[in-house]
Write a protein that holds these residues in place. Sequence first.
Motif: not given
Length: 114
Positions: A43-45, A49-50, A72, A79
Amino acid sequence: MKTILLATLLGLFSLVTAQAGAVNSKCPVSGKDAKKDVDVPISFCCNNCKGKFDKAPADYLKVVATAEKGKCPLSGKAADEEVTSNLTVGVCCNNCAGKLKENPQAYLGKIEAK
């Protein structure tokens, strides 16, 4: 001539997409040859970022392995469970797949990317 070029390009694209799979060839749990793929959710913020991760997941393995739970791995911010990528990791057997799913951070840092 255009048909031959198009067929060649489609063939190359098929080879590239067929190679997309696990980021590793050795099981991070046992060290044996990987025979099975397991998806590990990361999981990312945010989508920024993803997107960075999705472009080159193997480049971020050590960062993901040391990220604080619920944060994240790229920014360190909280995240968002809705912004997630699956990291495909090769393992040798179902036993190792279970260990990886149970505690991915313990093994992600041991992965040597292809």
